[in-house]
Design a protein around this motif. Structure first.
Motif, PDB file in Angstrom:
ATOM      1  N   ILE A 163       0.838  -1.201   0.000  1.00 30.46           N
ATOM      2  CA  ILE A 163       0.000   0.000   0.000  1.00 30.46           C
ATOM      3  C   ILE A 163       0.874   1.254   0.000  1.00 30.46           C
ATOM      4  O   ILE A 163       0.721   2.156  -0.832  1.00 30.46           O
ATOM      5  CB  ILE A 163      -0.947   0.018   1.218  1.00 30.46           C
ATOM      6  CG1 ILE A 163      -2.111  -0.952   1.014  1.00 30.46           C
ATOM      7  CG2 ILE A 163      -1.496   1.433   1.463  1.00 30.46           C
ATOM      8  CD1 ILE A 163      -3.002  -1.082   2.229  1.00 30.46           C
ATOM      9  N   TYR A 164       1.789   1.326   0.943  1.00 28.78           N
ATOM     10  CA  TYR A 164       2.587   2.538   1.078  1.00 28.78           C
ATOM     11  C   TYR A 164       3.545   2.719  -0.103  1.00 28.78           C
ATOM     12  O   TYR A 164       3.791   3.845  -0.532  1.00 28.78           O
ATOM     13  CB  TYR A 164       3.337   2.502   2.406  1.00 28.78           C
ATOM     14  CG  TYR A 164       2.400   2.516   3.586  1.00 28.78           C
ATOM     15  CD1 TYR A 164       1.533   3.592   3.798  1.00 28.78           C
ATOM     16  CD2 TYR A 164       2.343   1.459   4.481  1.00 28.78           C
ATOM     17  CE1 TYR A 164       0.655   3.616   4.857  1.00 28.78           C
ATOM     18  CE2 TYR A 164       1.453   1.470   5.552  1.00 28.78           C
ATOM     19  CZ  TYR A 164       0.620   2.553   5.731  1.00 28.78           C
ATOM     20  OH  TYR A 164      -0.258   2.570   6.781  1.00 28.78           O
ATOM     21  N   TYR A 165       4.041   1.603  -0.625  1.00 32.17           N
ATOM     22  CA  TYR A 165       4.884   1.704  -1.819  1.00 32.17           C
ATOM     23  C   TYR A 165       4.043   2.185  -2.996  1.00 32.17           C
ATOM     24  O   TYR A 165       4.479   3.028  -3.794  1.00 32.17           O
ATOM     25  CB  TYR A 165       5.511   0.348  -2.140  1.00 32.17           C
ATOM     26  CG  TYR A 165       6.360   0.365  -3.392  1.00 32.17           C
ATOM     27  CD1 TYR A 165       7.617   0.967  -3.399  1.00 32.17           C
ATOM     28  CD2 TYR A 165       5.882  -0.205  -4.578  1.00 32.17           C
ATOM     29  CE1 TYR A 165       8.389   0.997  -4.549  1.00 32.17           C
ATOM     30  CE2 TYR A 165       6.643  -0.179  -5.734  1.00 32.17           C
ATOM     31  CZ  TYR A 165       7.892   0.424  -5.717  1.00 32.17           C
ATOM     32  OH  TYR A 165       8.644   0.451  -6.860  1.00 32.17           O
ATOM     33  N   GLY A 166       2.812   1.652  -3.092  1.00 31.81           N
ATOM     34  CA  GLY A 166       1.918   2.065  -4.176  1.00 31.81           C
ATOM     35  C   GLY A 166       1.573   3.534  -4.119  1.00 31.81           C
ATOM     36  O   GLY A 166       1.479   4.207  -5.151  1.00 31.81           O
ATOM     37  N   VAL A 167       1.370   4.063  -2.898  1.00 33.94           N
ATOM     38  CA  VAL A 167       1.057   5.488  -2.747  1.00 33.94           C
ATOM     39  C   VAL A 167       2.225   6.345  -3.224  1.00 33.94           C
ATOM     40  O   VAL A 167       2.045   7.351  -3.918  1.00 33.94           O
ATOM     41  CB  VAL A 167       0.707   5.805  -1.279  1.00 33.94           C
ATOM     42  CG1 VAL A 167       0.605   7.317  -1.070  1.00 33.94           C
ATOM     43  CG2 VAL A 167      -0.597   5.136  -0.892  1.00 33.94           C
ATOM     44  N   ILE A 168       3.440   5.940  -2.863  1.00 34.20           N
ATOM     45  CA  ILE A 168       4.619   6.732  -3.212  1.00 34.20           C
ATOM     46  C   ILE A 168       4.841   6.787  -4.715  1.00 34.20           C
ATOM     47  O   ILE A 168       5.141   7.846  -5.283  1.00 34.20           O
ATOM     48  CB  ILE A 168       5.865   6.153  -2.514  1.00 34.20           C
ATOM     49  CG1 ILE A 168       5.730   6.329  -0.990  1.00 34.20           C
ATOM     50  CG2 ILE A 168       7.140   6.844  -2.998  1.00 34.20           C
ATOM     51  CD1 ILE A 168       6.809   5.619  -0.210  1.00 34.20           C
ATOM     52  N   VAL A 169       4.686   5.634  -5.399  1.00 35.81           N
ATOM     53  CA  VAL A 169       5.010   5.574  -6.829  1.00 35.81           C
ATOM     54  C   VAL A 169       3.818   5.896  -7.717  1.00 35.81           C
ATOM     55  O   VAL A 169       3.978   6.066  -8.930  1.00 35.81           O
ATOM     56  CB  VAL A 169       5.567   4.180  -7.207  1.00 35.81           C
ATOM     57  CG1 VAL A 169       6.796   3.858  -6.384  1.00 35.81           C
ATOM     58  CG2 VAL A 169       4.498   3.098  -7.037  1.00 35.81           C
ATOM     59  N   SER A 170       2.631   5.995  -7.160  1.00 37.30           N
ATOM     60  CA  SER A 170       1.432   6.214  -7.980  1.00 37.30           C
ATOM     61  C   SER A 170       1.472   7.574  -8.679  1.00 37.30           C
ATOM     62  O   SER A 170       1.748   8.598  -8.051  1.00 37.30           O
ATOM     63  CB  SER A 170       0.178   6.122  -7.111  1.00 37.30           C
ATOM     64  OG  SER A 170      -0.965   6.469  -7.859  1.00 37.30           O
ATOM     65  N   PRO A 171       1.143   7.602  -9.978  1.00 41.68           N
ATOM     66  CA  PRO A 171       1.069   8.885 -10.693  1.00 41.68           C
ATOM     67  C   PRO A 171      -0.261   9.594 -10.456  1.00 41.68           C
ATOM     68  O   PRO A 171      -0.451  10.723 -10.893  1.00 41.68           O
ATOM     69  CB  PRO A 171       1.215   8.466 -12.161  1.00 41.68           C
ATOM     70  CG  PRO A 171       0.632   7.085 -12.206  1.00 41.68           C
ATOM     71  CD  PRO A 171       0.954   6.447 -10.885  1.00 41.68           C
ATOM     72  N   PHE A 172      -1.185   8.893  -9.774  1.00 38.41           N
ATOM     73  CA  PHE A 172      -2.512   9.456  -9.524  1.00 38.41           C
ATOM     74  C   PHE A 172      -2.554  10.141  -8.157  1.00 38.41           C
ATOM     75  O   PHE A 172      -1.566  10.152  -7.415  1.00 38.41           O
ATOM     76  CB  PHE A 172      -3.577   8.354  -9.606  1.00 38.41           C
ATOM     77  CG  PHE A 172      -3.556   7.596 -10.898  1.00 38.41           C
ATOM     78  CD1 PHE A 172      -4.022   8.175 -12.070  1.00 38.41           C
ATOM     79  CD2 PHE A 172      -3.038   6.302 -10.942  1.00 38.41           C
ATOM     80  CE1 PHE A 172      -3.983   7.485 -13.274  1.00 38.41           C
ATOM     81  CE2 PHE A 172      -2.998   5.601 -12.136  1.00 38.41           C
ATOM     82  CZ  PHE A 172      -3.471   6.187 -13.296  1.00 38.41           C
ATOM     83  N   ASP A 173      -3.690  10.702  -7.840  1.00 37.55           N
ATOM     84  CA  ASP A 173      -3.880  11.379  -6.557  1.00 37.55           C
ATOM     85  C   ASP A 173      -3.524  10.430  -5.412  1.00 37.55           C
ATOM     86  O   ASP A 173      -4.098   9.350  -5.278  1.00 37.55           O
ATOM     87  CB  ASP A 173      -5.337  11.843  -6.440  1.00 37.55           C
ATOM     88  CG  ASP A 173      -5.570  12.716  -5.223  1.00 37.55           C
ATOM     89  OD1 ASP A 173      -5.514  12.181  -4.102  1.00 37.55           O
ATOM     90  OD2 ASP A 173      -5.807  13.919  -5.394  1.00 37.55           O
ATOM     91  N   HIS A 174      -2.603  10.838  -4.556  1.00 34.59           N
ATOM     92  CA  HIS A 174      -2.108   9.955  -3.499  1.00 34.59           C
ATOM     93  C   HIS A 174      -3.183   9.608  -2.472  1.00 34.59           C
ATOM     94  O   HIS A 174      -3.233   8.484  -1.968  1.00 34.59           O
ATOM     95  CB  HIS A 174      -0.906  10.594  -2.809  1.00 34.59           C
ATOM     96  CG  HIS A 174       0.334  10.527  -3.633  1.00 34.59           C
ATOM     97  ND1 HIS A 174       1.557  11.031  -3.207  1.00 34.59           N
ATOM     98  CD2 HIS A 174       0.559  10.019  -4.871  1.00 34.59           C
ATOM     99  CE1 HIS A 174       2.466  10.832  -4.141  1.00 34.59           C
ATOM    100  NE2 HIS A 174       1.885  10.230  -5.159  1.00 34.59           N
ATOM    101  N   LEU A 175      -4.043  10.569  -2.150  1.00 36.27           N
ATOM    102  CA  LEU A 175      -5.082  10.327  -1.157  1.00 36.27           C
ATOM    103  C   LEU A 175      -6.080   9.285  -1.667  1.00 36.27           C
ATOM    104  O   LEU A 175      -6.473   8.363  -0.945  1.00 36.27           O
ATOM    105  CB  LEU A 175      -5.802  11.634  -0.808  1.00 36.27           C
ATOM    106  CG  LEU A 175      -6.922  11.546   0.235  1.00 36.27           C
ATOM    107  CD1 LEU A 175      -6.393  10.969   1.544  1.00 36.27           C
ATOM    108  CD2 LEU A 175      -7.540  12.928   0.473  1.00 36.27           C
ATOM    109  N   ILE A 176      -6.499   9.419  -2.922  1.00 35.73           N
ATOM    110  CA  ILE A 176      -7.437   8.452  -3.507  1.00 35.73           C
ATOM    111  C   ILE A 176      -6.784   7.084  -3.634  1.00 35.73           C
ATOM    112  O   ILE A 176      -7.401   6.044  -3.337  1.00 35.73           O
ATOM    113  CB  ILE A 176      -7.933   8.950  -4.882  1.00 35.73           C
ATOM    114  CG1 ILE A 176      -8.709  10.269  -4.722  1.00 35.73           C
ATOM    115  CG2 ILE A 176      -8.802   7.899  -5.555  1.00 35.73           C
ATOM    116  CD1 ILE A 176      -9.128  10.894  -6.031  1.00 35.73           C
TER     117      ILE A 176
END
Length: 510
Positions: free
Chosen positions: A176-189
């Motif tokens: 989850i936390y790795y996905g939030v960091i690397v995500s190009p989309f809105d981090h909160l969503i």
């Protein structure tokens, strides 16, 4: 009657399994909280906490029914009636389906209105907040439908499954936390989506385990009007108690949002995370003890029940104190080291919330005793009313007496102390509970330990210069002082002998 020795061994085994699970999850949680705070930022972190609080308030129905389900399942297990056990589970699950429909309707009407018209959220983050809300609603529904299976696991005291599933939870949280960091989309969503996925996965695993290992959890529609009314009546009073707890917790979170900014909610969210981590030290022990209290009452073995309630109240405090004391003494150092920053108000919030939680933890076995009797009207009406006063009193204090958000936590602490002694009075009325014995063996001992063990680290902190190694040394001193005074002042000679023998037996086996 139950074999007390076997029950103690079962409690110890289940506690160890639950602690294994806790340390696994806590290690990842502490590591990743710092990362997620940086990834989301103070404002988004505060938004996630307060929006999640709205959904949690709708989950009060679920919390009330969860206690009812576990209590009735435990009673049927003691009686050994497999047919009745399956009937109780099936009608409980039917009720949970109805509750999930009610929560969904409420969430998509009143909840949406409140989110979009009453809450203080920056305009540019309203779209993200609404997405977070919808994913949180799905998680809430999932939790409701998972609760009967969790109740089955606890009633059977199969705590090992929690330890095994924790391995998967740890992996998922890291992803989850790795996905939030690397995500190009809105981090909160992204954070809300991934957390929802984790909730769904864990629920599926628990359901599959229960269906395979606990035959009564294979749902088949069953209707018994007297049992339905009995369960809903019992749950109705539990509902009031759950409502009062959430008004104090998530209701105050919303109140802070109405008077202040999401940054204050973020500080409160950080303090609550610290409190939750500390509370796990008591929760895991208490989860293992709780079915035993109910079983003793079902067998009318009141003396062993009283003994277990007194000891578990005392040891829950000790378990929290071991971890809480270093954090209370060195709060700025611990949070700064953990998060790399120190948001405004977080130190004061953390200290008061942890102290309040320690007081409430000692009352938990008393609450379980009330639930075991099935006569909870007096308990929930009186204690629930006291706890729910947190909201109106805090509102008046913020509106007319003070501009500081920390005052609401002082209100909460004062009411927690009053509620503790009220619980004790009510339990005495219900089962002729030995109040003087409880005050002498539990309350006085924990007060003595808390006062005496705090003197050395507080003196050390006062006379030494501030610095990294000073704080580290003070934390070590806190642990040594706590262990020493718990061992010599908090425990009886018999308890010390029992623990020594248990440790020596383990060493011999190794």
């Amino acid at each position: 009657m139950f074999d007390t020795s076997e029950n103690n061994k079962r409690i110890a085994k289940n506690t160890l399994l639950l602690y294994f699970r806790m340390f696994f999850i806590m290690a990842v949680h502490l590591f990743t909280s710092r990362v997620i705070l940086r990834a989301l930022g103070i404002v988004d972190f505060g938004i996630y906490n307060v929006v999640g609080g709205v959904v949690a308030m709708m989950g009060i129905l679920n919390n009330a029914m969860a206690v009812s389900t576990q209590r009735y399942l435990t009673f049927e297990l003691v009686r050994g009636d497999d047919v009745r056990l399956k009937q109780v589970f099936s009608i409980c699950f039917t009720i949970f389906i109805l509750l999930s429909v009610i929560v969904l309707v409420f969430a998509e009407t009143v909840g949406l209105w409140f989110l979009n018209t009453q809450m203080v959220i920056p305009a540019e983050r309203m779209t993200a907040a609404n997405w977070v809300y919808q994913f949180s609603v799905i998680s809430c529904i999932n939790t409701i439908l998972m609760t009967p299976y969790n109740a089955v696991i606890i009633a059977h005291e199969k705590m090992g499954v929690y330890a095994y599933v924790s391995v998967l939870e740890v992996v998922q949280r890291l992803l989850i936390y790795y996905g939030v960091i690397v995500s190009p989309f809105d981090h909160l969503i992204t954070y809300a989506i991934l957390f929802m996925s984790t909730s769904l996965t864990v629920a599926m695993i628990y359901r599959i385990y229960c269906i395979r290992h606990c035959p009564e959890s294979r749902y088949a529609f069953y209707w018994d009007r007297p049992l339905f009314l009995q369960l809903t009546s019992y749950s109705g009073w539990n509902l009031f108690g759950a409502l009062s707890g959430l008004v104090r917790g998530h209701g105050l979170n919303i109140l802070l949002n109405l008077f202040f900014s999401p940054a204050v909610n973020a500080a409160r969210g950080i303090a609550s995370q610290v409190d939750s981590a500390i509370a796990q030290f008591f929760t895991n022990f208490y989860t293992a003890v709780r079915p035993q209290i109910t079983k003793y009452y079902a067998q009318n073995d009141l003396e062993n029940m009283f003994r277990l309630v007194i000891r578990s109240s005392k040891f829950t405090f000790f378990l929290i104190f071991l971890i809480a004391q270093p954090i209370l003494v060195e709060t700025p150092f611990v949070i700064g080291l953990w998060l790399g920053q120190l948001p405004e108000y977080v130190v004061g919030f953390t200290r008061i919330i942890v102290i309040t939680s320690a007081i409430d933890s000692m009352a938990s076995p008393l609450m379980t005793t009330c639930h075991a009797t099935g006569r909870i009207r007096l308990y929930q009406s009186v204690v629930g009313t006291l706890v729910i006063l947190n909201f109106p009193v805090s509102y008046v204090v913020l509106k007319y007496m003070s501009g500081s958000p920390i005052t609401v936590f002082y209100v909460s602490l004062a009411i927690a102390i009053l509620a503790f002694f009220t619980r004790l009075w009510i339990v005495n009325r219900l089962v002729d509970f030995p109040v003087c014995r409880f005050l002498k063996e539990a309350v006085l001992r924990v007060c003595a330990v808390g006062a005496l063990a705090s003197i050395p680290p507080l003196l050390f902190a006062h006379f030494m210069k501030e610095g990294f190694w000073t704080s580290v040394s003070d934390i070590i001193l806190c642990l040594v002082s706590a262990v020493t005074f718990i061992w010599f002042s908090g425990m009886t000679k018999g308890e010390r002998t029992h623990i020594t023998e248990a440790v020596m037996n383990k060493i011999r086996k190794i």
